[in-house]
Scaffold this active site. Sequence first.
Site, PDB file in Angstrom:
ATOM      1  NE  ARG A 148       5.353  56.921  77.334  1.00 30.11           N
ATOM      2  CZ  ARG A 148       5.023  55.473  77.357  1.00 30.11           C
ATOM      3  NH1 ARG A 148       4.453  54.696  78.242  1.00 30.11           N
ATOM      4  NH2 ARG A 148       4.842  55.075  75.996  1.00 30.11           N
ATOM      5  CE  LYS A 172       2.956  59.153  75.614  1.00 37.11           C
ATOM      6  NZ  LYS A 172       3.480  59.451  74.332  1.00 37.11           N
ATOM      7  CG  HIS A 244      11.217  61.036  77.449  1.00 33.88           C
ATOM      8  ND1 HIS A 244      10.154  60.578  77.952  1.00 33.88           N
ATOM      9  CD2 HIS A 244      11.081  60.680  76.027  1.00 33.88           C
ATOM     10  CE1 HIS A 244       9.501  59.942  77.217  1.00 33.88           C
ATOM     11  NE2 HIS A 244      10.097  59.766  75.907  1.00 33.88           N
ATOM     12  NE  ARG A 247       9.738  55.914  77.067  1.00 35.42           N
ATOM     13  CZ  ARG A 247       9.033  55.019  77.281  1.00 35.42           C
ATOM     14  NH1 ARG A 247       9.125  54.035  78.354  1.00 35.42           N
ATOM     15  NH2 ARG A 247       8.185  54.662  76.303  1.00 35.42           N
ATOM     16  CG  HIS A 270       7.612  52.493  72.032  1.00 39.33           C
ATOM     17  ND1 HIS A 270       8.868  52.528  71.572  1.00 39.33           N
ATOM     18  CD2 HIS A 270       7.317  53.512  72.873  1.00 39.33           C
ATOM     19  CE1 HIS A 270       9.503  53.716  72.461  1.00 39.33           C
ATOM     20  NE2 HIS A 270       8.795  54.120  72.759  1.00 39.33           N
ATOM     21  CE1 TYR A 279      15.485  55.331  72.187  1.00 41.11           C
ATOM     22  CE2 TYR A 279      13.702  54.116  71.752  1.00 41.11           C
ATOM     23  CZ  TYR A 279      14.041  55.034  72.245  1.00 41.11           C
ATOM     24  OH  TYR A 279      13.322  55.668  73.152  1.00 41.11           O
TER      25      TYR A 279
END
Length: 300
Positions: A148, A172, A244, A247, A270, A279
């Site tokens: 990110r 995050k 992004h 990524r 994630h 994806y």
Amino acid sequence: MNWESYIKSYQSYLKIERGLSKNTVANYSFDIERLCLFLSENRIEISPLKIKEETLQQFVYAISSQLNARSQARIISGLNSFFSYLIFEDYRNDNPMELIESPKIGRKLPDTLSVEEIDALIGAIDLSSNEGERNRAMLETLYGCGLRVSELVSLKISDLFFEEGFIKITGKGNKERFVPIANSTKKYILLYKNNVRPLVSVKRECTDVLFLNRRGGQLTRAMVFTIISNLAAKINLNKKISPHTFRHSFATHLLENGADLRSIQLMLGHESITTTEVYLHLDRTFLTEVLESCHPRKNM
């Protein structure tokens, strides 16, 4: 306590107890502030402990004409979280957002770049300047490690474990993960770190920050966005891209070349594999190849 007091209390809860980042806390707060603005504009004086579903429904109806479905859904989710917090702290007994429906939105497929487009973007960097060497190292790291942009600009020299073949990323919620790094990416980082970065007068608080701006401070996310936008314009790339996008492209290219979804999930950081599964919708041709090569009855 007024709205402002409850919002501050909620912010502390998000930051301390849930460990959310400053940006995430700001986004949650903005949703409540938008509601407060609506109440003020319509001269509705009511506390967060007394507000009813009817008033909130009016607010949702008002924003529906201003925002797309995705933005509406995000605000509704943010308010839902706020009133759930009030219940958790025993300020309320009910959640007035509970019966308010969020607009249905389709899952937006992420934009991606081809390998050739990524090569063209990086190839368009002017390496005659010190910033050029830095920019190449940054884009190689964005794409090579699937970071990110917030993770990129906060990357520290002490996070580089090149002998072990990893870099440590703080993602995050301040969750740490180790991401493998290719030799080619290491090469460009070292070129910048050893030859260019020492030429910058580093601010005291940024001595461990890897990528620096001209004044020796930490780069902003907006600056990285500008760098990428300028490169896209330089090569006449007819796509709307952002940091992004690199990524997304990282994950997509790994998947198309046979990487398993669980490994990609770990590298991207994630929390849920459901997030990574988006994806799968980009290119399903590889699924046929997997079936044909792996199924035990493929030749019967």
